[in-house]
Design an enzyme around this catalytic site. Structure first.
Site, PDB file in Angstrom:
ATOM      1  CB  CYS A  98      -1.041  -0.013   1.109  1.00 50.85           C
ATOM      2  SG  CYS A  98      -0.631  -0.888   2.607  1.00 50.85           S
ATOM      3  NE  ARG A 127       2.733  -9.175   5.763  1.00 49.65           N
ATOM      4  CZ  ARG A 127       1.405  -9.073   5.714  1.00 49.65           C
ATOM      5  NH1 ARG A 127       0.651  -9.864   6.472  1.00 49.65           N
ATOM      6  NH2 ARG A 127       0.839  -8.197   4.904  1.00 49.65           N
ATOM      7  CD  GLN A 145      -0.835  -8.802   0.825  1.00 48.22           C
ATOM      8  OE1 GLN A 145      -0.338  -7.716   0.566  1.00 48.22           O
ATOM      9  NE2 GLN A 145      -1.462  -9.050   1.964  1.00 48.22           N
ATOM     10  CG  ASP A 147      -2.117  -5.078  -2.137  1.00 50.19           C
ATOM     11  OD1 ASP A 147      -3.252  -4.907  -1.680  1.00 50.19           O
ATOM     12  OD2 ASP A 147      -1.083  -4.774  -1.532  1.00 50.19           O
ATOM     13  CG  HIS A 149      -4.011   0.103  -2.612  1.00 54.75           C
ATOM     14  ND1 HIS A 149      -2.998  -0.774  -2.980  1.00 54.75           N
ATOM     15  CD2 HIS A 149      -4.191  -0.055  -1.285  1.00 54.75           C
ATOM     16  CE1 HIS A 149      -2.586  -1.425  -1.909  1.00 54.75           C
ATOM     17  NE2 HIS A 149      -3.292  -1.013  -0.873  1.00 54.75           N
ATOM     18  CE  LYS A 229      -9.286  -6.988   8.750  1.00 54.88           C
ATOM     19  NZ  LYS A 229      -8.043  -7.773   8.545  1.00 54.88           N
ATOM     20  CG  HIS A 275      -5.968  -0.506   1.800  1.00 57.03           C
ATOM     21  ND1 HIS A 275      -4.588  -0.530   1.896  1.00 57.03           N
ATOM     22  CD2 HIS A 275      -6.361   0.662   2.377  1.00 57.03           C
ATOM     23  CE1 HIS A 275      -4.177   0.573   2.500  1.00 57.03           C
ATOM     24  NE2 HIS A 275      -5.232   1.312   2.793  1.00 57.03           N
TER      25      HIS A 275
END
Length: 421
Positions: A98, A127, A145, A147, A149, A229, A275
């Site tokens: 992000c 991670r 991911q 992902d 946005h 979320k 997101h």
């Protein structure tokens, strides 16, 4: 582990493996990587129809960016960091994408006329998960991911949430999950932003969810550190729930990272940031798919859709011709020309859970036909061109029932009512 555990299926079907030298990492084999890419391309096409433009952002960034965004304070213990000896500063592998998407948005002054701006990325993240929590593809240290946005104004929130819900519904149904449950996760104890900001964000997301026709339960304290979320929970064939897709409404990161646009009054205004993720993690979703379908993936998703099996060595040239026609039609076929009995080839194809077997013998070669054997035992013999076309049509992903919404132009989301599902 039972025989429908994705790790067992990964070994049986020769999809992937993991080993001590790369704990929490994945070694994808050709069949597994084919599955990965088919799923990736499917999501990529759906995101493109929904008005998202794909980008790519760096893996390694200065720790100062993560400190400014708040991720270092929240996730620092799980972030891989190292020192840049030449420049004398700390660097980190990104745990999520992000802040990087904000950097792309911020590269020039944005007008309200451009909004919403939608970015998507198959973002590779790292991670440092505890070793005891690692579980095959379900929990890894390196993952991707899907992902996305959206940078928009307040007036766009309702329509953008509705748009993404339509996308989720179509994708999940195509993957074998026609229904799902939704939860609204609210402010956690450790969070960024004032209570006033959280009040506005939670109210706006709840209203957008209702406008999109969603019924949801509330999960107190389970939101992201920067905003509330919506979580989408799928139920698999074994009645287990999987939290997959998310929609997160964020008023905090645009403030911290200076994401803004010029409004109709020619004034600078903070952007709203939404997101999105449909699958969540590619690796974890593949684990879920394998277990849900017990390895028998739908024809359109199977890494190898067809085994072309010769009955004798005399049929190899004709089999090669059939293979070329199948490849030209976009089908994923493999040739089994081993000097084995056809029965053995059928058993081996089933063992690898390939949905269709095409048998080619001397009669097929003479008559220019192919003999098609389906997973359920149905068989038919067709002229080769007709057979290839029938297989091509059967292998297509299901049509997206929400295409009418998703093919609207990229900047048309200002009318919430027009986007409700």
């Amino acid at each position: 582990m039972n025989d429908i555990d994705h790790r067992v299926l990964g070994n049986k079907l020769d999809l992937f493996h993991q080993q001590e030298e790369g704990a929490g990492m994945v070694f994808w084999h050709p069949r597994g990587w084919e599955l990965y890419r088919v799923l990736e391309e499917f999501i990529r096409a759906r995101m493109r129809r929904a008005g998202f433009r794909e980008i790519r952002t760096p893996q390694l960034l200065a720790r100062s960016l993560w400190e400014k965004s708040g991720h270092w304070e929240k996730f620092g213990a799980a972030m891989y960091s190292l020192a840049d000896a030449e420049e004398g500063r700390a660097l980190c592998l990104k745990p999520m994408s992000c802040p990087c998407h904000v950097q792309v948005f911020n590269q020039r002054v944005r007008s309200y006329r451009e909004l919403p701006v939608r970015y998507s990325e198959f973002g590779a993240c790292h991670r440092d998960e505890p070793s005891g929590s690692l579980e095959g593809l379900k929990r890894t240290r390196a993952f991707v991911q899907d992902d996305a946005h959206v940078f928009c104004a307040h007036a766009h929130i309702e329509a953008e949430v509705a748009r993404f819900c339509a996308l989720l519904r179509g994708v999940y149904a195509d993957l074998g999950f026609p229904s799902f449950k939704v939860a609204l996760a609210t402010r956690p104890v450790q969070r960024a932003g004032s209570d006033e900001v959280w009040d506005r964000a939670e109210a706006a997301l709840a209203q957008a969810a209702r406008a999109a026709g969603l019924e949801f339960e509330v999960l107190e304290g389970e939101g992201a550190f920067y905003g509330p979320k919506l979580e989408f929970h799928l139920t698999d064939s074994r009645e287990r729930n999987w939290q997959c897709g998310t929609i997160q409404l964020d008023f905090v990161l645009p403030e911290r990272l200076d994401a803004e646009f010029v409004n109709e009054r020619n004034e600078r205004e903070r952007s709203v940031m939404i997101h999105h993720a449909v699958l969540g993690s590619m690796e974890r979703f593949i684990a879920m798919l394998l277990e849900h379908h017990e390895g028998w993936l739908p024809l359109w998703l199977a890494p190898e859709q067809i085994v072309v099996a010769t009955i004798s060595d005399a049929n190899v040239d004709y089999a090669q011709e059939a293979m070329q026609m199948l490849d030209d039609a976009g089908l994923r076929a493999v040739l089994d020309a081993r000097p084995e009995r056809l029965e053995k080839k059928i058993v081996d194809a089933r063992e690898k859970q390939v949905p269709i077997l095409v048998a080619l013998g001397s009669r097929d070669q003479r008559d220019r036909t192919i003999s098609i054997r389906m997973r359920d035992g149905q068989q038919q013999t067709l002229p080769i061109a007709d057979g290839v076309e029938q297989l091509r049509a059967a292998s297509l992903p299901p049509p997206n029932l929400n295409d009418a919404l998703l093919r609207r132009s990229p900047n048309d989301a200002a009318s919430p009512a027009s986007a409700r599902t």
